[in-house]
Scaffold this motif. Sequence first.
Motif, PDB file in Angstrom:
ATOM      1  N   UNK A 169       0.820  -1.219   0.000  1.00  0.00           N
ATOM      2  CA  UNK A 169       0.000   0.000   0.000  1.00  0.00           C
ATOM      3  C   UNK A 169       0.849   1.263   0.000  1.00  0.00           C
ATOM      4  N   UNK A 170       2.161   1.109   0.191  1.00  0.00           N
ATOM      5  CA  UNK A 170       3.065   2.254   0.070  1.00  0.00           C
ATOM      6  C   UNK A 170       3.555   2.407  -1.365  1.00  0.00           C
ATOM      7  N   UNK A 171       3.147   1.468  -2.245  1.00  0.00           N
ATOM      8  CA  UNK A 171       3.476   1.585  -3.660  1.00  0.00           C
ATOM      9  C   UNK A 171       4.647   0.757  -4.136  1.00  0.00           C
ATOM     10  N   UNK A 172       5.189  -0.116  -3.286  1.00  0.00           N
ATOM     11  CA  UNK A 172       6.332  -0.937  -3.705  1.00  0.00           C
ATOM     12  C   UNK A 172       5.884  -2.093  -4.592  1.00  0.00           C
ATOM     13  N   UNK A 173       6.729  -2.457  -5.530  1.00  0.00           N
ATOM     14  CA  UNK A 173       6.464  -3.609  -6.385  1.00  0.00           C
ATOM     15  C   UNK A 173       6.879  -4.881  -5.661  1.00  0.00           C
ATOM     16  N   UNK A 174       6.384  -6.020  -6.154  1.00  0.00           N
ATOM     17  CA  UNK A 174       6.685  -7.302  -5.515  1.00  0.00           C
ATOM     18  C   UNK A 174       8.189  -7.526  -5.377  1.00  0.00           C
ATOM     19  N   UNK A 175       8.948  -7.203  -6.433  1.00  0.00           N
ATOM     20  CA  UNK A 175      10.399  -7.408  -6.426  1.00  0.00           C
ATOM     21  C   UNK A 175      11.057  -6.559  -5.336  1.00  0.00           C
ATOM     22  N   UNK A 176      10.570  -5.326  -5.172  1.00  0.00           N
ATOM     23  CA  UNK A 176      11.131  -4.426  -4.155  1.00  0.00           C
ATOM     24  C   UNK A 176      10.814  -4.936  -2.755  1.00  0.00           C
ATOM     25  N   UNK A 177       9.572  -5.405  -2.577  1.00  0.00           N
ATOM     26  CA  UNK A 177       9.166  -5.927  -1.269  1.00  0.00           C
ATOM     27  C   UNK A 177      10.001  -7.154  -0.915  1.00  0.00           C
ATOM     28  N   UNK A 178      10.174  -8.025  -1.884  1.00  0.00           N
ATOM     29  CA  UNK A 178      10.955  -9.257  -1.656  1.00  0.00           C
ATOM     30  C   UNK A 178      12.367  -8.924  -1.216  1.00  0.00           C
ATOM     31  N   UNK A 179      12.997  -7.962  -1.902  1.00  0.00           N
ATOM     32  CA  UNK A 179      14.366  -7.581  -1.564  1.00  0.00           C
ATOM     33  C   UNK A 179      14.439  -6.914  -0.198  1.00  0.00           C
ATOM     34  N   UNK A 180      13.416  -6.123   0.106  1.00  0.00           N
ATOM     35  CA  UNK A 180      13.452  -5.350   1.348  1.00  0.00           C
ATOM     36  C   UNK A 180      13.286  -6.226   2.582  1.00  0.00           C
ATOM     37  N   UNK A 181      12.423  -7.235   2.512  1.00  0.00           N
ATOM     38  CA  UNK A 181      12.200  -8.043   3.719  1.00  0.00           C
ATOM     39  C   UNK A 181      12.844  -9.428   3.615  1.00  0.00           C
ATOM     40  N   UNK A 182      13.542  -9.688   2.515  1.00  0.00           N
ATOM     41  CA  UNK A 182      14.334 -10.899   2.413  1.00  0.00           C
ATOM     42  C   UNK A 182      13.563 -12.168   2.177  1.00  0.00           C
ATOM     43  N   UNK A 183      12.561 -12.130   1.283  1.00  0.00           N
ATOM     44  CA  UNK A 183      11.822 -13.338   0.917  1.00  0.00           C
ATOM     45  C   UNK A 183      11.743 -13.415  -0.602  1.00  0.00           C
ATOM     46  N   UNK A 184      11.303 -14.554  -1.124  1.00  0.00           N
ATOM     47  CA  UNK A 184      11.200 -14.731  -2.567  1.00  0.00           C
ATOM     48  C   UNK A 184      10.020 -13.939  -3.122  1.00  0.00           C
ATOM     49  N   UNK A 185      10.152 -13.514  -4.374  1.00  0.00           N
ATOM     50  CA  UNK A 185       9.085 -12.727  -4.999  1.00  0.00           C
ATOM     51  C   UNK A 185       7.783 -13.514  -5.076  1.00  0.00           C
ATOM     52  N   UNK A 186       7.873 -14.801  -5.352  1.00  0.00           N
ATOM     53  CA  UNK A 186       6.666 -15.623  -5.413  1.00  0.00           C
ATOM     54  C   UNK A 186       5.966 -15.670  -4.058  1.00  0.00           C
ATOM     55  N   UNK A 187       6.768 -15.628  -2.984  1.00  0.00           N
ATOM     56  CA  UNK A 187       6.181 -15.623  -1.633  1.00  0.00           C
ATOM     57  C   UNK A 187       5.428 -14.324  -1.383  1.00  0.00           C
ATOM     58  N   UNK A 188       5.972 -13.224  -1.895  1.00  0.00           N
ATOM     59  CA  UNK A 188       5.270 -11.938  -1.782  1.00  0.00           C
ATOM     60  C   UNK A 188       3.911 -12.024  -2.476  1.00  0.00           C
ATOM     61  N   UNK A 189       3.885 -12.624  -3.668  1.00  0.00           N
ATOM     62  CA  UNK A 189       2.630 -12.753  -4.412  1.00  0.00           C
ATOM     63  C   UNK A 189       1.614 -13.571  -3.626  1.00  0.00           C
ATOM     64  N   UNK A 190       2.102 -14.647  -2.993  1.00  0.00           N
ATOM     65  CA  UNK A 190       1.199 -15.484  -2.184  1.00  0.00           C
ATOM     66  C   UNK A 190       0.632 -14.690  -1.010  1.00  0.00           C
ATOM     67  N   UNK A 191       1.520 -13.948  -0.332  1.00  0.00           N
ATOM     68  CA  UNK A 191       1.071 -13.117   0.786  1.00  0.00           C
ATOM     69  C   UNK A 191       0.045 -12.087   0.319  1.00  0.00           C
ATOM     70  N   UNK A 192       0.289 -11.484  -0.836  1.00  0.00           N
ATOM     71  CA  UNK A 192      -0.652 -10.478  -1.364  1.00  0.00           C
ATOM     72  C   UNK A 192      -2.033 -11.090  -1.577  1.00  0.00           C
ATOM     73  N   UNK A 193      -2.058 -12.308  -2.105  1.00  0.00           N
ATOM     74  CA  UNK A 193      -3.335 -12.986  -2.317  1.00  0.00           C
ATOM     75  C   UNK A 193      -4.069 -13.233  -1.012  1.00  0.00           C
TER      76      UNK A 193
END
Length: 220
Positions: free
Chosen positions: A166-190
């Motif tokens: 909600x701060x506008x970060x893309x999945x790739x940015x979120x993954x890098x920032x909190x240290x998880x895989x991009x696919x995991x970010x997508x799962x969390x978003x869902x």
Amino acid sequence: MGRSTSPRNVASAEEPIVYVVDDDASVREALRNLFRSVGLRVEVFGSAPEFLQSKPPDVASCLILDIRLPRQSGLDFQTDLAKAGIHTPIIFMTGHGDIPMTVRAMKAGAVDFLTKPFRDQDMLDAVTAAIERDRNSRNEAKIHSDLRARFVTLTAREREVMARVTAGLMNKQIAAEIGIAEITVKIHRGHIMRKMAAKSLADLVKMAQALDIQRAPPQP
């Protein structure tokens, strides 16, 4: 004066209550009859302590308050109610109104300030506005409570992701920032969208704003 909303229509949805606090029995009775004549529930009290001892139901309401009460002014009682977390909309009435009183009452959140003798229609218009204000306030409080209840079902990680999404970060940015895989970010978003019952990203952003969710600064 423009066309007014009928207090009878206001009452039809959830049976609101008008409370009257005045030490003059004739005024209490006149107002009781007025409100009953348009189908509104009304309860009257001769003093502020009397009102405080009552146990009002959880419905939209407003308080008609005389500015000059025994032992305590209506303005001071307004302050006490606010301190106690009671935010029932107040309509003041007085036979001795002046500008400083009016300003103080309105600044403290009063809906109206009527000088006796007032027209019945002026009082009914003020009551209609006050009840609508209270109903809207109650609806907003319920919406926020429901939103908070959904938010607490999120896991700690999902809350982290939601703050960044909600701060506008893309999945790739979120993954890098909190240290998880991009696919995991997508799962969390869902999971977040489902648990928050958000229809879109814009909807989720509005929820985050309402909940005052702030993105934590990235770790150095």
